[in-house]
Design a protein around this motif. Structure first.
Motif, PDB file in Angstrom:
ATOM      1  N   VAL A  27       0.839  -1.195   0.000  1.00 33.49           N
ATOM      2  CA  VAL A  27       0.000   0.000   0.000  1.00 33.49           C
ATOM      3  C   VAL A  27       0.870   1.239   0.000  1.00 33.49           C
ATOM      4  O   VAL A  27       2.026   1.198   0.394  1.00 33.49           O
ATOM      5  N   CYS A  44      -4.750   5.723  -7.721  1.00 35.19           N
ATOM      6  CA  CYS A  44      -5.003   4.387  -7.166  1.00 35.19           C
ATOM      7  C   CYS A  44      -5.697   3.429  -8.118  1.00 35.19           C
ATOM      8  O   CYS A  44      -5.987   2.297  -7.741  1.00 35.19           O
ATOM      9  N   ALA A  47      -8.211   0.462  -7.140  1.00 33.12           N
ATOM     10  CA  ALA A  47      -8.248   0.274  -5.689  1.00 33.12           C
ATOM     11  C   ALA A  47      -8.976   1.442  -5.032  1.00 33.12           C
ATOM     12  O   ALA A  47      -8.912   2.578  -5.492  1.00 33.12           O
ATOM     13  N   ASP A  48      -9.696   1.141  -3.955  1.00 31.95           N
ATOM     14  CA  ASP A  48     -10.394   2.178  -3.203  1.00 31.95           C
ATOM     15  C   ASP A  48      -9.400   3.024  -2.415  1.00 31.95           C
ATOM     16  O   ASP A  48      -8.368   2.532  -1.970  1.00 31.95           O
ATOM     17  N   VAL A  49      -9.734   4.286  -2.226  1.00 29.77           N
ATOM     18  CA  VAL A  49      -8.990   5.144  -1.308  1.00 29.77           C
ATOM     19  C   VAL A  49      -9.702   5.030   0.028  1.00 29.77           C
ATOM     20  O   VAL A  49     -10.895   5.302   0.132  1.00 29.77           O
ATOM     21  N   CYS A  60      -4.248   3.384  -0.188  1.00 27.41           N
ATOM     22  CA  CYS A  60      -4.827   2.515  -1.202  1.00 27.41           C
ATOM     23  C   CYS A  60      -3.841   1.425  -1.523  1.00 27.41           C
ATOM     24  O   CYS A  60      -2.633   1.594  -1.371  1.00 27.41           O
ATOM     25  N   THR A  97      -6.723  -8.202  -2.733  1.00 27.59           N
ATOM     26  CA  THR A  97      -7.619  -7.205  -3.307  1.00 27.59           C
ATOM     27  C   THR A  97      -9.092  -7.528  -3.140  1.00 27.59           C
ATOM     28  O   THR A  97      -9.928  -6.702  -3.438  1.00 27.59           O
ATOM     29  N   VAL A 109     -14.255   3.807   3.191  1.00 29.05           N
ATOM     30  CA  VAL A 109     -13.899   4.126   1.812  1.00 29.05           C
ATOM     31  C   VAL A 109     -14.319   5.562   1.529  1.00 29.05           C
ATOM     32  O   VAL A 109     -15.459   5.943   1.764  1.00 29.05           O
ATOM     33  N   GLY A 113     -12.815   2.659  -5.917  1.00 29.51           N
ATOM     34  CA  GLY A 113     -11.826   2.351  -6.945  1.00 29.51           C
ATOM     35  C   GLY A 113     -12.366   2.513  -8.345  1.00 29.51           C
ATOM     36  O   GLY A 113     -13.492   2.154  -8.642  1.00 29.51           O
ATOM     37  N   ALA A 139     -10.555  -3.161  -0.941  1.00 30.24           N
ATOM     38  CA  ALA A 139      -9.813  -2.722   0.233  1.00 30.24           C
ATOM     39  C   ALA A 139      -9.306  -3.951   0.973  1.00 30.24           C
ATOM     40  O   ALA A 139     -10.017  -4.934   1.130  1.00 30.24           O
TER      41      ALA A 139
END
Length: 172
Positions: A27, A44, A47-49, A60, A97, A109, A113, A139
């Motif tokens: 990460v 990102c 991928a989620d922040v 992320c 993931t 979140v 993403g 996440a």
């Protein structure tokens, strides 16, 4: 023309916890604040922040890219060198993931993403039509801790041995 850049400073309640991301995967993270959410959203990919420790920081996963690629993107989008910190070697990519958010870390979140730049207002709400969520398949959950790093107990024992040696040397 000179430009001055200041690093975002996490609140005093965050402390060192900021640098201990709640996931043990590859990460990159930054302190929460300024335009860091937008920078993370742009870099990102899928991928989620995720905001963690009740808003101390944002992270992320390096999903679909290496840690080095994610770091370079963050810098290219204006992140200060002192604000970016990552877990994993530079060639590492995220492996977990499909896991849920880490429990007990106050994680949520903030950018889903793939939305790549949803804008956020100062109260944390989206100003675009992209969705926001409290769970996400991208996440990473907290995995078992890795014991390859230095522990507090190890440092304590080392400090005691050093101080006992130093004390003995000065008693001569």
């Amino acid at each position: 023309m000179s430009t001055t850049t200041t690093a975002a400073t996490p609140s005093s309640t965050c402390g060192a916890r900021l640098y201990d991301t709640p996931v043990q995967d590859a990460v990159c993270a930054m302190p929460a604040g300024g335009n860091h959410t937008d920078i993370m959203a742009a870099c990102c990919k899928d991928a989620d922040v995720v905001s963690y420790y009740d808003g101390c920081g944002l992270y992320c996963l390096a999903a679909g890219q290496s840690v080095a690629d994610l770091t370079a993107c963050l810098f290219d989008h204006g992140a200060a060198y002192s604000d970016v910190f990552c877990r994993g070697n530079t060639t590492a990519t995220a492996t977990a993931t499909g896991a849920s958010l880490p429990t007990g870390a106050g994680a949520s979140v903030v950018v889903t993403g793939g939305s790549g730049g949803a804008s956020h207002t100062s109260d944390g709400t989206d100003s675009s039509s992209s969705s926001s969520s409290t769970t996400s398949p991208n996440a990473a959950a907290g995995l078992h801790p890795e014991y390859s790093s230095v522990t507090t107990l190890g440092l304590t024992i080392g400090a005691l041995l050093f101080s006992a040696t130093a004390f003995g040397a000065f008693q001569l």
